[in-house]
Design an enzyme around this catalytic site. Structure first.
Site, PDB file in Angstrom:
ATOM      1  N   GLN A   1     -17.314 -48.436-108.588  1.00 57.51           N
ATOM      2  CA  GLN A   1     -16.003 -47.843-108.338  1.00 57.51           C
ATOM      3  C   GLN A   1     -14.881 -48.886-108.320  1.00 57.51           C
ATOM      4  O   GLN A   1     -13.852 -48.717-108.987  1.00 57.51           O
ATOM      5  CB  GLN A   1     -16.051 -47.093-107.000  1.00 57.51           C
ATOM      6  CG  GLN A   1     -14.783 -46.371-106.659  1.00 57.51           C
ATOM      7  CD  GLN A   1     -14.907 -45.468-105.434  1.00 57.51           C
ATOM      8  OE1 GLN A   1     -14.087 -44.579-105.264  1.00 57.51           O
ATOM      9  NE2 GLN A   1     -15.882 -45.690-104.577  1.00 57.51           N
ATOM     10  N   LEU A   2     -15.086 -49.977-107.602  1.00 58.08           N
ATOM     11  CA  LEU A   2     -14.066 -51.024-107.535  1.00 58.08           C
ATOM     12  C   LEU A   2     -13.969 -51.775-108.855  1.00 58.08           C
ATOM     13  O   LEU A   2     -12.865 -52.106-109.314  1.00 58.08           O
ATOM     14  CB  LEU A   2     -14.374 -51.992-106.389  1.00 58.08           C
ATOM     15  CG  LEU A   2     -13.405 -53.155-106.200  1.00 58.08           C
ATOM     16  CD1 LEU A   2     -11.971 -52.664-105.994  1.00 58.08           C
ATOM     17  CD2 LEU A   2     -13.842 -54.041-105.024  1.00 58.08           C
TER      18      LEU A   2
ATOM     19  N   THR B   1     -16.968 -54.375 -95.304  1.00 56.02           N
ATOM     20  CA  THR B   1     -16.841 -52.982 -94.874  1.00 56.02           C
ATOM     21  C   THR B   1     -16.533 -52.812 -93.391  1.00 56.02           C
ATOM     22  O   THR B   1     -16.841 -53.693 -92.584  1.00 56.02           O
ATOM     23  CB  THR B   1     -18.160 -52.239 -95.182  1.00 56.02           C
ATOM     24  OG1 THR B   1     -18.123 -50.911 -94.655  1.00 56.02           O
ATOM     25  CG2 THR B   1     -19.349 -52.945 -94.543  1.00 56.02           C
TER      26      THR B   1
ATOM     27  N   ASP C   1     -26.693 -60.551-112.663  1.00 57.11           N
ATOM     28  CA  ASP C   1     -27.534 -60.056-111.559  1.00 57.11           C
ATOM     29  C   ASP C   1     -27.331 -60.996-110.382  1.00 57.11           C
ATOM     30  O   ASP C   1     -27.910 -62.075-110.336  1.00 57.11           O
ATOM     31  CB  ASP C   1     -28.995 -60.029-112.006  1.00 57.11           C
ATOM     32  CG  ASP C   1     -29.941 -59.610-110.886  1.00 57.11           C
ATOM     33  OD1 ASP C   1     -29.457 -59.264-109.778  1.00 57.11           O
ATOM     34  OD2 ASP C   1     -31.168 -59.638-111.103  1.00 57.11           O
ATOM     35  N   ILE C   2     -26.500 -60.576-109.439  1.00 56.94           N
ATOM     36  CA  ILE C   2     -26.143 -61.488-108.346  1.00 56.94           C
ATOM     37  C   ILE C   2     -27.335 -61.819-107.448  1.00 56.94           C
ATOM     38  O   ILE C   2     -27.306 -62.796-106.706  1.00 56.94           O
ATOM     39  CB  ILE C   2     -24.954 -60.963-107.506  1.00 56.94           C
ATOM     40  CG1 ILE C   2     -25.306 -59.675-106.740  1.00 56.94           C
ATOM     41  CG2 ILE C   2     -23.715 -60.775-108.379  1.00 56.94           C
ATOM     42  CD1 ILE C   2     -24.259 -59.267-105.719  1.00 56.94           C
TER      43      ILE C   2
ATOM     44  N   TYR D   1     -27.117 -50.872 -93.642  1.00 60.23           N
ATOM     45  CA  TYR D   1     -26.010 -51.188 -94.550  1.00 60.23           C
ATOM     46  C   TYR D   1     -25.014 -52.139 -93.883  1.00 60.23           C
ATOM     47  O   TYR D   1     -24.685 -53.203 -94.433  1.00 60.23           O
ATOM     48  CB  TYR D   1     -25.310 -49.909 -95.005  1.00 60.23           C
ATOM     49  CG  TYR D   1     -23.994 -50.154 -95.715  1.00 60.23           C
ATOM     50  CD1 TYR D   1     -23.947 -50.791 -96.955  1.00 60.23           C
ATOM     51  CD2 TYR D   1     -22.787 -49.758 -95.131  1.00 60.23           C
ATOM     52  CE1 TYR D   1     -22.745 -51.016 -97.598  1.00 60.23           C
ATOM     53  CE2 TYR D   1     -21.573 -49.986 -95.776  1.00 60.23           C
ATOM     54  CZ  TYR D   1     -21.557 -50.623 -97.004  1.00 60.23           C
ATOM     55  OH  TYR D   1     -20.361 -50.854 -97.620  1.00 60.23           O
TER      56      TYR D   1
ATOM     57  N   TYR E   1     -24.652 -53.008-102.597  1.00 60.47           N
ATOM     58  CA  TYR E   1     -25.497 -51.845-102.318  1.00 60.47           C
ATOM     59  C   TYR E   1     -24.731 -51.028-101.284  1.00 60.47           C
ATOM     60  O   TYR E   1     -24.539 -51.480-100.155  1.00 60.47           O
ATOM     61  CB  TYR E   1     -26.851 -52.303-101.767  1.00 60.47           C
ATOM     62  CG  TYR E   1     -27.807 -51.170-101.470  1.00 60.47           C
ATOM     63  CD1 TYR E   1     -28.878 -50.905-102.321  1.00 60.47           C
ATOM     64  CD2 TYR E   1     -27.646 -50.357-100.345  1.00 60.47           C
ATOM     65  CE1 TYR E   1     -29.754 -49.865-102.057  1.00 60.47           C
ATOM     66  CE2 TYR E   1     -28.515 -49.311-100.087  1.00 60.47           C
ATOM     67  CZ  TYR E   1     -29.567 -49.065-100.936  1.00 60.47           C
ATOM     68  OH  TYR E   1     -30.432 -48.041-100.684  1.00 60.47           O
TER      69      TYR E   1
END
Length: 283
Positions: A11-12, A102, A37-38, A126, A62
């Site tokens: 989304q970002l 977040t 692939d971080i 999370y 994630y």
């Protein structure tokens, strides 16, 4: 000025691609998880050795809050190991890292907006992995901006707004939680704020500004209020019912209150932030 963006298909990442044409002086390089692939340090080093970016915006994460409770290893791999890997290669190539975190790092028990100095206390996998990712970056080097945000939505990818509009086309009645308070954040506004931070840093290179910042749109509401405004703006006539969190149990506990104080980011980078209602109207 070269800006590498990880998580380009999220989304970002899509919001950053949407606004990129507004910044002709910036050379953006957008990498999907297939390109970068971080969670793989060797892959990160290979990509950075070719691109040698001035800035890296980490839009890869994630973000499946409930799924994280049953997939902690996967969440940890992306949110912690991934963040540490990017920090390590950013340090190696003198790249400034802009990392998105977040409101879930907080427990939601506050009665006033959270500042950057409030003590995190995540209540689920999370939030814990995002906090551990922040700590991993901080332990690696100093040239970072960690931006905590909340309730992100946009015209891209999957999010609450798009879910509500889909449900409105399928049902006559929807029940939405009305006792969790936060601030919806338009991902396009968040993207613009991240670019503004990079531009300011590029003009005034100083270690004084590095650190943690809060960004969301202005104001606060419940999920019910947010849904009501979405339907109002989109002329959807639906029976919307407010319900308590107790009537909608989820695997992960949600913060009851996660409004973020934006004073620091506004003062440091001269940002003018739209209200969540005004920003919602732009989509």
């Amino acid at each position: 000025m070269v800006v590498l963006v990880s998580g380009a298909n999220g989304q970002l990442g899509q919001s950053l691609q949407f606004i990129a044409p507004n910044y002709p002086d910036i050379h953006f390089i957008f990498c999907s998880s297939a390109d970068l692939d971080i969670s793989n340090l060797e892959n990160c080093q290979t990509v950075f050795s070719k691109i040698k970016p001035n800035y890296c915006i980490n839009a890869a994460a994630y973000t499946a809050v409930d799924k994280a409770e049953s997939e902690p290893e996967k969440a940890y791999l992306i949110n912690v190991i991934g963040a540490q890997n990017l920090a390590a290669v950013c340090k190696q190539y003198a790249t400034v890292l802009l990392h998105v975190s977040t409101d879930f790092v907080f427990d939601g028990n506050a009665s006033k907006p959270y500042s950057e100095d409030d003590i995190p206390n995540p209540t689920g996998v999370y939030g814990q992995t995002k906090l551990d990712g922040e700590k991993g970056i901080q332990a690696t080097f100093e040239n970072y901006y960690i931006i905590r945000t909340s309730w992100v939505y946009s015209q891209f990818a999957n999010n609450f707004m798009k879910t509500m509009l889909r449900l409105a086309s399928e049902r006559d009645s929807i029940s939405v939680v009305n006792d969790q308070i936060g601030t919806p954040t338009n991902a396009v506004d968040l993207a613009a704020a991240l670019v503004q931070i990079a531009l300011t840093d590029n003009r005034q290179p100083t270690t004084d500004n590095f650190g943690i910042y809060n960004f969301s749109n202005e104001g606060q509401c419940s999920w019910y209020d947010f849904a009501k405004k979405i339907f109002e703006i989109n002329n959807k006539n639906i029976d919307l019912k407010p319900i308590p969190t107790s009537s909608f149990p989820t695997p992960a506990k949600r913060p009851k209150f996660s409004v973020l104080d934006k004073t620091k980011i506004k003062n440091t980078f001269g940002l003018e932030i739209k209200s969540w209602e005004d920003s919602l109207k732009t989509i």
